[in-house]
Design a protein around this motif. Structure first.
Motif, mmCIF file in Angstrom:
data_model
loop_
_atom_site.group_PDB
_atom_site.id
_atom_site.type_symbol
_atom_site.label_atom_id
_atom_site.label_comp_id
_atom_site.label_asym_id
_atom_site.label_seq_id
_atom_site.Cartn_x
_atom_site.Cartn_y
_atom_site.Cartn_z
ATOM 1 N N MET A 67 0.837 -1.176 0.000
ATOM 2 C CA MET A 67 0.000 0.000 0.000
ATOM 3 C C MET A 67 0.887 1.246 0.000
ATOM 4 S SD MET A 67 -3.263 0.445 2.328
ATOM 5 C CE MET A 67 -3.514 1.933 3.213
ATOM 6 N N ALA A 68 0.583 2.180 -0.870
ATOM 7 C CA ALA A 68 1.408 3.378 -1.029
ATOM 8 C C ALA A 68 1.391 4.239 0.226
ATOM 9 C CB ALA A 68 0.921 4.182 -2.223
ATOM 10 N N VAL A 69 2.520 4.868 0.491
ATOM 11 C CA VAL A 69 2.643 5.846 1.562
ATOM 12 C C VAL A 69 2.418 7.211 0.917
ATOM 13 C CG1 VAL A 69 4.211 6.877 3.241
ATOM 14 C CG2 VAL A 69 4.258 4.407 2.848
ATOM 15 N N ASN A 70 1.457 7.968 1.456
ATOM 16 C CA ASN A 70 1.097 9.240 0.860
ATOM 17 C C ASN A 70 1.276 10.390 1.837
ATOM 18 O OD1 ASN A 70 0.174 8.338 -1.787
ATOM 19 N ND2 ASN A 70 -1.429 7.271 -0.647
ATOM 20 N N VAL A 71 1.234 11.605 1.296
ATOM 21 C CA VAL A 71 1.305 12.803 2.130
ATOM 22 C C VAL A 71 0.180 12.723 3.157
ATOM 23 C CG1 VAL A 71 1.047 15.312 2.114
ATOM 24 C CG2 VAL A 71 2.422 14.188 0.349
ATOM 25 N N GLY A 72 0.527 12.999 4.404
ATOM 26 C CA GLY A 72 -0.424 12.926 5.503
ATOM 27 C C GLY A 72 -0.335 11.634 6.289
ATOM 28 N N ASP A 73 0.276 10.604 5.700
ATOM 29 C CA ASP A 73 0.435 9.312 6.381
ATOM 30 C C ASP A 73 1.594 9.362 7.368
ATOM 31 O OD1 ASP A 73 -1.572 8.287 4.764
ATOM 32 O OD2 ASP A 73 -0.196 7.150 3.469
ATOM 33 N N GLN A 74 1.503 8.541 8.395
ATOM 34 C CA GLN A 74 2.648 8.330 9.281
ATOM 35 C C GLN A 74 3.659 7.488 8.508
ATOM 36 O OE1 GLN A 74 2.596 9.845 12.310
ATOM 37 N NE2 GLN A 74 4.722 9.253 12.551
ATOM 38 N N ALA A 75 4.914 7.888 8.525
ATOM 39 C CA ALA A 75 5.950 7.149 7.795
ATOM 40 C C ALA A 75 6.160 5.783 8.444
ATOM 41 C CB ALA A 75 7.252 7.932 7.786
ATOM 42 N N PRO A 76 6.280 4.738 7.642
ATOM 43 C CA PRO A 76 6.601 3.430 8.215
ATOM 44 C C PRO A 76 7.949 3.470 8.935
ATOM 45 C CG PRO A 76 5.833 3.185 5.952
ATOM 46 C CD PRO A 76 6.041 4.653 6.196
ATOM 47 N N LYS A 77 7.988 2.868 10.104
ATOM 48 C CA LYS A 77 9.239 2.808 10.868
ATOM 49 C C LYS A 77 10.168 1.790 10.225
ATOM 50 C CE LYS A 77 7.224 4.193 15.196
ATOM 51 N NZ LYS A 77 7.357 4.133 16.625
ATOM 52 N N PHE A 78 11.437 1.927 10.522
ATOM 53 C CA PHE A 78 12.415 0.961 10.032
ATOM 54 C C PHE A 78 13.560 0.862 11.015
ATOM 55 C CE2 PHE A 78 13.452 5.015 7.915
ATOM 56 C CZ PHE A 78 14.736 5.222 8.394
ATOM 57 N N GLU A 79 14.281 -0.231 10.899
ATOM 58 C CA GLU A 79 15.559 -0.420 11.587
ATOM 59 C C GLU A 79 16.461 -1.100 10.567
ATOM 60 O OE1 GLU A 79 16.878 -1.500 15.984
ATOM 61 O OE2 GLU A 79 16.096 -3.253 14.927
ATOM 62 N N LEU A 80 17.445 -0.342 10.093
ATOM 63 C CA LEU A 80 18.302 -0.802 9.000
ATOM 64 C C LEU A 80 19.763 -0.646 9.387
ATOM 65 C CD1 LEU A 80 16.369 0.934 6.078
ATOM 66 C CD2 LEU A 80 16.263 -1.482 6.734
ATOM 67 N N VAL A 81 20.599 -1.401 8.730
ATOM 68 C CA VAL A 81 22.019 -1.428 9.063
ATOM 69 C C VAL A 81 22.795 -0.362 8.274
ATOM 70 C CG1 VAL A 81 22.670 -3.185 7.353
ATOM 71 C CG2 VAL A 81 23.941 -3.019 9.481
ATOM 72 N N ASP A 82 23.747 0.280 8.968
ATOM 73 C CA ASP A 82 24.623 1.232 8.291
ATOM 74 C C ASP A 82 25.919 0.534 7.879
ATOM 75 O OD1 ASP A 82 26.341 1.148 10.556
ATOM 76 O OD2 ASP A 82 25.764 3.149 11.248
ATOM 77 N N GLY A 83 26.860 1.287 7.354
ATOM 78 C CA GLY A 83 28.107 0.713 6.859
ATOM 79 C C GLY A 83 29.014 0.148 7.937
ATOM 80 N N ASP A 84 28.736 0.495 9.186
ATOM 81 C CA ASP A 84 29.517 -0.051 10.299
ATOM 82 C C ASP A 84 28.790 -1.185 11.004
ATOM 83 O OD1 ASP A 84 31.710 1.704 9.950
ATOM 84 O OD2 ASP A 84 30.570 3.299 10.946
ATOM 85 N N LEU A 85 27.750 -1.697 10.354
ATOM 86 C CA LEU A 85 26.935 -2.814 10.861
ATOM 87 C C LEU A 85 26.161 -2.437 12.125
ATOM 88 C CD1 LEU A 85 29.398 -5.787 10.237
ATOM 89 C CD2 LEU A 85 27.593 -4.914 8.741
ATOM 90 N N LYS A 86 25.917 -1.145 12.275
ATOM 91 C CA LYS A 86 25.109 -0.651 13.396
ATOM 92 C C LYS A 86 23.681 -0.459 12.888
ATOM 93 C CE LYS A 86 24.539 3.278 16.474
ATOM 94 N NZ LYS A 86 24.860 4.673 16.675
ATOM 95 N N PHE A 87 22.722 -0.940 13.671
ATOM 96 C CA PHE A 87 21.332 -0.749 13.278
ATOM 97 C C PHE A 87 20.880 0.654 13.662
ATOM 98 C CE2 PHE A 87 21.527 -5.263 12.813
ATOM 99 C CZ PHE A 87 20.690 -5.494 11.727
#
Length: 154
Positions: free
Chosen positions: A1-21
């Protein structure tokens, strides 16, 4: 389902280049320029992220943080970020789950079957991480309107 203006942004937890989430929650209270890019070290992605790097002082003065996301792995993103001296998080969504959550999966990039990436996209989030601006391109070679991004942040 598309994320649109006015919606709460979906949360995320992603890894950076130093393997830190890193999570979206750690930037609560700041506006966020969420830049989904197609591929680390690709020419247009390099131009786009370098423009964000070069305007980061202005973006920061407007109370915002840039976060870049691709489905590349952490080592490719780290090399890309170090080569270009990016001064903001470059995160790897190696499962493409966040990309799917934002409904911006680009299938069969360059007509290569099952080579999926993020559509070049920018979401601007307010301090509570509600989407206040959205730009998604079906053309991986098209860049966003950087002046419009700055105007929205103002």
């Amino acid at each position: 389902m598309a994320v649109n203006v006015g919606d709460q942004a979906p949360k995320f937890e992603l890894v950076d280049g130093d393997l830190k989430f890193r999570s979206l929650d750690e930037f609560k209270g700041k506006k966020v320029v969420l830049s989904f890019f197609v591929a680390a070290s690709s020419p247009v992605c390099e131009v786009e992220l370098c423009k964000f790097r070069d305007s980061l002082n202005d973006i920061s003065e407007l109370g915002a943080q840039v976060i870049a996301i691709s489905n590349d792995g952490p080592f490719a993103n780290k090399a890309f970020a170090e080569k270009n001296n990016y001064n903001f998080p470059v995160l790897g969504d190696y499962t493409s789950q966040t990309i799917k959550d934002y409904d911006i999966l680009l299938k069969d990039l360059l007509h290569v079957k099952d080579y999926n990436a993020a559509k070049r996209s920018v979401f601007i989030l307010d301090e509570e991480h509600k989407v206040i601006w959205k730009w998604v391109s079906e053309d991986p070679l098209k860049e966003p309107d950087y002046n419009e991004i700055m105007n929205v942040l103002k």
